[in-house]
Design a protein around this motif. Structure first.
Motif, PDB file in Angstrom:
ATOM      1  N   ALA A 197       0.835  -1.207   0.000  1.00  0.00           N
ATOM      2  CA  ALA A 197       0.000   0.000   0.000  1.00  0.00           C
ATOM      3  C   ALA A 197       0.867   1.253   0.000  1.00  0.00           C
ATOM      4  O   ALA A 197       0.638   2.186  -0.788  1.00  0.00           O
ATOM      5  N   LEU A 198       1.876   1.278   0.858  1.00  0.00           N
ATOM      6  CA  LEU A 198       2.765   2.442   0.935  1.00  0.00           C
ATOM      7  C   LEU A 198       3.550   2.621  -0.365  1.00  0.00           C
ATOM      8  O   LEU A 198       3.812   3.748  -0.788  1.00  0.00           O
ATOM      9  N   ALA A 199       3.906   1.520  -1.010  1.00  0.00           N
ATOM     10  CA  ALA A 199       4.618   1.599  -2.286  1.00  0.00           C
ATOM     11  C   ALA A 199       3.755   2.259  -3.354  1.00  0.00           C
ATOM     12  O   ALA A 199       4.269   2.914  -4.271  1.00  0.00           O
ATOM     13  N   LEU A 200       2.428   2.111  -3.214  1.00  0.00           N
ATOM     14  CA  LEU A 200       1.490   2.688  -4.177  1.00  0.00           C
ATOM     15  C   LEU A 200       0.877   3.995  -3.660  1.00  0.00           C
ATOM     16  O   LEU A 200      -0.080   4.513  -4.221  1.00  0.00           O
ATOM     17  N   PHE A 246       9.478   4.811   4.451  1.00  0.00           N
ATOM     18  CA  PHE A 246       8.843   3.677   5.116  1.00  0.00           C
ATOM     19  C   PHE A 246       9.111   2.345   4.416  1.00  0.00           C
ATOM     20  O   PHE A 246       9.042   1.290   5.047  1.00  0.00           O
ATOM     21  N   ILE A 247       9.398   2.395   3.134  1.00  0.00           N
ATOM     22  CA  ILE A 247       9.454   1.148   2.364  1.00  0.00           C
ATOM     23  C   ILE A 247      10.857   0.732   1.925  1.00  0.00           C
ATOM     24  O   ILE A 247      11.054  -0.417   1.529  1.00  0.00           O
ATOM     25  N   GLN A 248      11.830   1.628   1.995  1.00  0.00           N
ATOM     26  CA  GLN A 248      13.130   1.352   1.388  1.00  0.00           C
ATOM     27  C   GLN A 248      13.822   0.117   1.968  1.00  0.00           C
ATOM     28  O   GLN A 248      14.518  -0.623   1.268  1.00  0.00           O
ATOM     29  N   LYS A 249      13.626  -0.149   3.256  1.00  0.00           N
ATOM     30  CA  LYS A 249      14.321  -1.289   3.864  1.00  0.00           C
ATOM     31  C   LYS A 249      13.746  -2.637   3.419  1.00  0.00           C
ATOM     32  O   LYS A 249      14.348  -3.688   3.689  1.00  0.00           O
ATOM     33  N   PHE A 250      12.592  -2.612   2.723  1.00  0.00           N
ATOM     34  CA  PHE A 250      11.978  -3.857   2.251  1.00  0.00           C
ATOM     35  C   PHE A 250      12.253  -4.129   0.775  1.00  0.00           C
ATOM     36  O   PHE A 250      11.747  -5.105   0.224  1.00  0.00           O
ATOM     37  N   GLU A 251      13.045  -3.258   0.144  1.00  0.00           N
ATOM     38  CA  GLU A 251      13.294  -3.379  -1.292  1.00  0.00           C
ATOM     39  C   GLU A 251      13.970  -4.708  -1.606  1.00  0.00           C
ATOM     40  O   GLU A 251      14.872  -5.160  -0.908  1.00  0.00           O
TER      41      GLU A 251
END
Length: 302
Positions: free
Chosen positions: A219-222, A278-283
């Motif tokens: 969701a945050l990625a979008l 919020f999302i960079q560490k999950f890339e």
């Protein structure tokens, strides 16, 4: 049935394969398969734990079943290399299950943001443009009844879109009882839910427990604002800093309903949100490198 024969065959197969190539890393991803992989005694095997074991296998079970399962998991994972998909899962493994591994570390599930964004450009199959969404297969853990009652209490003009397979009859009956049939859209399972997620006003997650909760990161990625129950593991490692307030207690209809209304009524405060933070560490590449590091460590030690 015949598990000892199967273990023997698996060992024979691995031995034959390793005559041609060496496996620098072996990953096992389900308790049901971990039993067999444990018997291999491979020198570089890691067991990946994807859920809070105490919630999924121990809680709400009778004393004898709890006792047996705790012993089984301890025998299975004691003095083994463990990877957990969130710090919450790791804490549960150590503190609640009281298992003593050889090593344990958290490696988050990988998200390929490039693919998600590409898929999100495909057509929206629901023909709605003013809605909130929930994504999750129908089961007790996802707490659809809680979600529906909170949605009813919020009295929103926005529709509620439910994406997931195995729609339960009791869920449909609750929608009827709450008299919100004209406001709830059941899509069933969708191979590509990303356009719907991208165009939603909010993503709501109402689970009683999770392992990681991939949909929050998606969701945050979008750039869709998520609201989630603050369940045992996952969400509070994703919704941090400015989004920490978007966590609500589990099993609390009033709190979830109030939070939905609060976010909708103050939607503009998220206009300048730095989603990348919020999302960079999950890339995906970052996560892949963590696994590659395990391979390099094995080679270094051998």
């Amino acid at each position: 049935k015949n598990k000892f024969i199967k273990i023997y065959k698996l060992k024979s197969l691995m031995k034959k394969l390793e005559q041609e190539t060496r496996f620098d890393l072996v990953l096992s991803n389900l308790p049901e398969t971990d039993y067999f992989m444990r018997k291999l005694n491979h020198q570089n095997i890691y067991f990946c734990i994807h859920t809070t074991l105490s919630k999924a296998y121990i809680e709400n079970k009778g004393f004898i079943k709890r006792f047996k399962r705790k012993i089984r998991f301890n025998l299975l994972y004691k003095n083994q290399n463990i990877i957990t998909v969130s710090n919450g899962v790791k804490d549960d493994f150590l503190k609640n299950m009281k298992i003593k591994p050889k090593s344990i570390q958290t490696i988050y599930n990988p998200i390929n943001f490039e693919i998600i964004n590409k898929l999100s450009s495909e057509g929206n199959v629901i023909n709605e443009d003013n809605y909130i969404v929930h994504i999750g297969n129908y089961g007790k853990v996802k707490c659809h009844e809680l979600l529906l009652k909170a949605y009813k209490n919020s009295n929103l003009d926005l529709k509620l879109v439910l994406i997931g397979k195995n729609v339960k009859e009791n869920t449909i009956n609750i929608v009827k009882e709450l008299n919100i049939e004209d406001k709830v859209v059941f899509t069933g399972y969708l191979k590509n839910p990303y356009n719907i997620l991208k165009n939603a006003k909010l993503l709501i997650m109402s689970s009683s427990y999770e392992g990681f909760s991939m949909v929050l990161v998606e969701a945050l990625a979008l750039k869709t604002i998520p609201i989630s129950t603050d369940c045992t593991s996952g969400p509070n490692e994703i919704l941090i800093d400015e989004l920490k307030d978007n966590l609500v207690p589990i099993n609390n209809i009033k709190e979830l309903s109030s939070k939905i209304l609060e976010v909708i009524n103050n939607y503009k405060k998220f206009d300048n949100l730095n989603y990348e933070k919020f999302i960079q560490k999950f890339e995906a590449r970052k996560i892949a490198n963590k696994y590659i590091n395990l391979v390099n460590l094995f080679k270094k030690n051998n």
